[in-house]
Design a protein around this motif. Structure first.
Motif, short mmCIF file in Angstrom:
data_model
loop_
_atom_site.label_atom_id
_atom_site.label_comp_id
_atom_site.label_asym_id
_atom_site.label_seq_id
_atom_site.Cartn_x
_atom_site.Cartn_y
_atom_site.Cartn_z
N ARG A 125 18.39 -4.69 -8.48
CA ARG A 125 17.15 -5.44 -8.34
C ARG A 125 16.07 -4.59 -7.66
NH1 ARG A 125 15.10 -8.58 -10.44
NH2 ARG A 125 14.38 -9.98 -8.77
N HIS A 165 12.54 -3.60 -9.15
CA HIS A 165 11.35 -3.94 -8.38
C HIS A 165 10.40 -2.75 -8.28
CE1 HIS A 165 8.84 -5.71 -5.29
NE2 HIS A 165 9.12 -4.71 -4.46
N ALA A 178 9.28 -5.91 -10.85
CA ALA A 178 9.97 -7.19 -10.88
C ALA A 178 9.93 -7.83 -9.50
CB ALA A 178 11.42 -7.00 -11.33
N PRO A 179 9.46 -9.09 -9.38
CA PRO A 179 9.38 -9.72 -8.06
C PRO A 179 10.76 -9.99 -7.49
CG PRO A 179 8.87 -11.31 -9.77
CD PRO A 179 8.99 -9.97 -10.46
N LEU A 180 10.89 -9.91 -6.16
CA LEU A 180 12.14 -10.25 -5.48
C LEU A 180 12.14 -11.73 -5.12
CD1 LEU A 180 12.40 -7.20 -3.05
CD2 LEU A 180 13.56 -7.50 -5.24
N GLU A 233 16.35 -12.53 -1.61
CA GLU A 233 16.37 -11.07 -1.59
C GLU A 233 15.41 -10.51 -0.54
OE1 GLU A 233 17.58 -10.45 -6.29
OE2 GLU A 233 15.49 -10.56 -5.68
N GLN A 234 14.23 -11.12 -0.44
CA GLN A 234 13.28 -10.69 0.58
C GLN A 234 13.81 -10.95 1.98
OE1 GLN A 234 9.32 -12.21 -0.10
NE2 GLN A 234 9.46 -11.89 -2.30
N SER A 258 3.47 -3.35 -0.80
CA SER A 258 4.00 -2.78 -2.05
C SER A 258 2.95 -2.05 -2.86
CB SER A 258 4.63 -3.89 -2.90
OG SER A 258 5.70 -4.51 -2.23
N THR A 273 0.33 -3.51 -4.92
CA THR A 273 0.44 -4.20 -6.20
C THR A 273 -0.80 -3.98 -7.06
OG1 THR A 273 1.83 -5.90 -5.19
CG2 THR A 273 0.84 -6.43 -7.32
N THR A 315 4.09 -2.27 -8.84
CA THR A 315 3.85 -1.84 -7.47
C THR A 315 3.90 -0.32 -7.40
OG1 THR A 315 6.20 -2.04 -6.92
CG2 THR A 315 4.81 -3.95 -6.53
#
Length: 420
Positions: free
Chosen positions: A13, A17, A22-24, A28-29, A151, A153, A167
């Motif tokens: 993941r 990312h 791909a968003p976490l 996961e965060q 990140s 973005t 990101t």
């Protein structure tokens, strides 16, 4: 952490990312927040991405690259054998991963370059695609928004829809100060990481990273008989061309990121650059970068735009000036606050002030009007007299000529009620 107690599932993941934006998930965060090992792996991936992008010329990959990369990815183990003891790991602790993204390392060894692409289908439900908008640039039918989140973005919008997001990371939290378009390329100045990112808007892709000494305060891109050029103004007084010569207007000490601002504009065969610390606009030869003259305007000029054969100069101390190319002030407007960005459309200039206001100045005469916003960071003129405003920590707004919000996209790309 609730919902995610093992580091192993997070490995792939994190790669997705960094590589694809791909968003976490929230779990996961939360795991990243509490796991130093996973945070170190995430930083490793970001550092690798930057190293592969830095100053690498574009080159066609060899025909056998795809097969070799896939073979390397299949052959390389992504995690250590859990049966083998790790002398550095305390008993009962989760295994520390010693993985390296095999596809990334194989591609780097074979070609020395790698690009990253991400695609998002729907605007609804996408996490963090406009987390902290700082710069907005027109790409033609779309807009690209760069955010000053950790990140880094980048998001491409078409109308009120998110088309893509990725990101770019950085050793420091990115601080985007300016963005310019040159053909199908977008150049983004990141003052915190001393770089300019060269980006293709569609498909969204970071093509190259240009190192610039001591940060970037302003950019201008031009294409003409002399070829395509991107000029920059550095934080400590440098002016130069990406990949080309540079000169020093003045030797300045460093500045806080919030004070990094200056304008660059090629106009009438001259390169005009603001030097806000001295209250000057300098006119340079665009080929040799020799200073031809200095225009002492006082105050703190920070941004430039062409207007009917003259220059519009924004002064962060609260002035908008119409100045001839010889330095004569022909018209001036007093504006409230301390605006540092502006754009011109439909006979009006729209000024953004990070303290929380957006001001409209009718250049042909009329009352100066104003509206409040949370944290306006940048403004972009749109067709028909409208403007897009990058509203830090709130998303992106489109304003009509009366400063009414017609479209408001939130931090997650969702369409919010358009209130005045």
């Amino acid at each position: 952490m609730a919902g995610l107690t093992d580091c192993t599932p997070l490995a792939a993941r994190l790669e997705a990312h960094v590589e694809q934006g791909a968003p976490l998930t929230a779990d996961e965060q939360a795991h990243l927040h509490g796991c130093a090992s996973c945070r170190a792996d995430l930083q490793l991936l970001r550092d690798l991405q930057l190293a592969l992008l830095e100053d690498v010329p574009a080159a066609a990959p060899p025909p056998a690259l795809r097969g070799e990369v896939l073979a390397a990815a299949l052959a390389a183990p992504t995690h250590p054998d859990p049966a083998r003891p790790d002398p550095a790991r305390p008993a009962g602790a989760a295994p520390r991963r010693r993985w390296w993204p095999a596809a990334l390392s194989a591609a780097a060894m074979l070609t020395g370059a790698l690009t990253f692409t991400a695609f998002l289908n729907q605007s609804g439900g996408v996490a963090g695609v406009l987390p902290d908008p700082a710069v907005v640039v027109s790409t033609g039918p779309e807009m690209l928004v760069a955010s000053n989140d950790r990140s880094g973005t980048l998001t491409v919008l078409r109308g009120d829809r998110v088309r893509a997001s990725l990101t770019v990371g950085g050793r420091q939290t990115p601080w985007f100060t300016e963005g310019v378009r040159l053909g199908d390329r977008i150049f983004l100045a990141d003052a915190a990481n001393d770089r300019v990112l060269e980006v293709r808007a569609w498909p969204l892709q970071v093509l190259r990273q240009h190192r610039v000494p001591d940060g970037v305060a302003g950019l201008s891109a031009v294409s003409g008989p002399g070829g395509a050029r991107v000029y920059f103004k550095g934080v400590r007084g440098e002016v130069g061309v990406l990949g080309g010569p540079q000169v020093t207007l003045a030797h300045e000490t460093g500045q806080p990121l919030a004070d990094v601002m200056d304008g660059v504009l090629l106009f009438g065969g001259q390169l005009f650059v603001t030097h806000h610390l001295s209250g000057e606009v300098c006119a340079l030869d665009p080929d040799t970068l020799a200073v031809q003259r200095r225009l002492p305007l006082g105050g703190m000029p920070v941004a430039l735009a062409p207007y009917e054969g003259d220059l519009l100069v924004l002064d962060v101390t609260g002035r908008l000036l119409r100045v001839s190319t010889a330095g004569e002030i022909r018209q001036r407007w007093a504006v409230p606050g301390h605006p540092d960005k502006f754009s011109v459309s439909g006979g009006a200039a729209l000024l953004s002030d990070r303290a929380g206001t957006v001001t409209r100045v009718p250049l042909g005469g009329g009352a100066v009007t104003q509206t409040t916003m949370e944290h306006p960071m940048d403004v972009l003129a749109l067709p028909g007299g409208a403007f897009a405003v990058a509203e830090g920590r709130r998303g992106l707004r489109v304003l009509d000529s009366d400063l009414h919000t017609t479209v408001h996209l939130g931090q997650r790309g969702q369409l919010l009620p358009a209130r005045p």
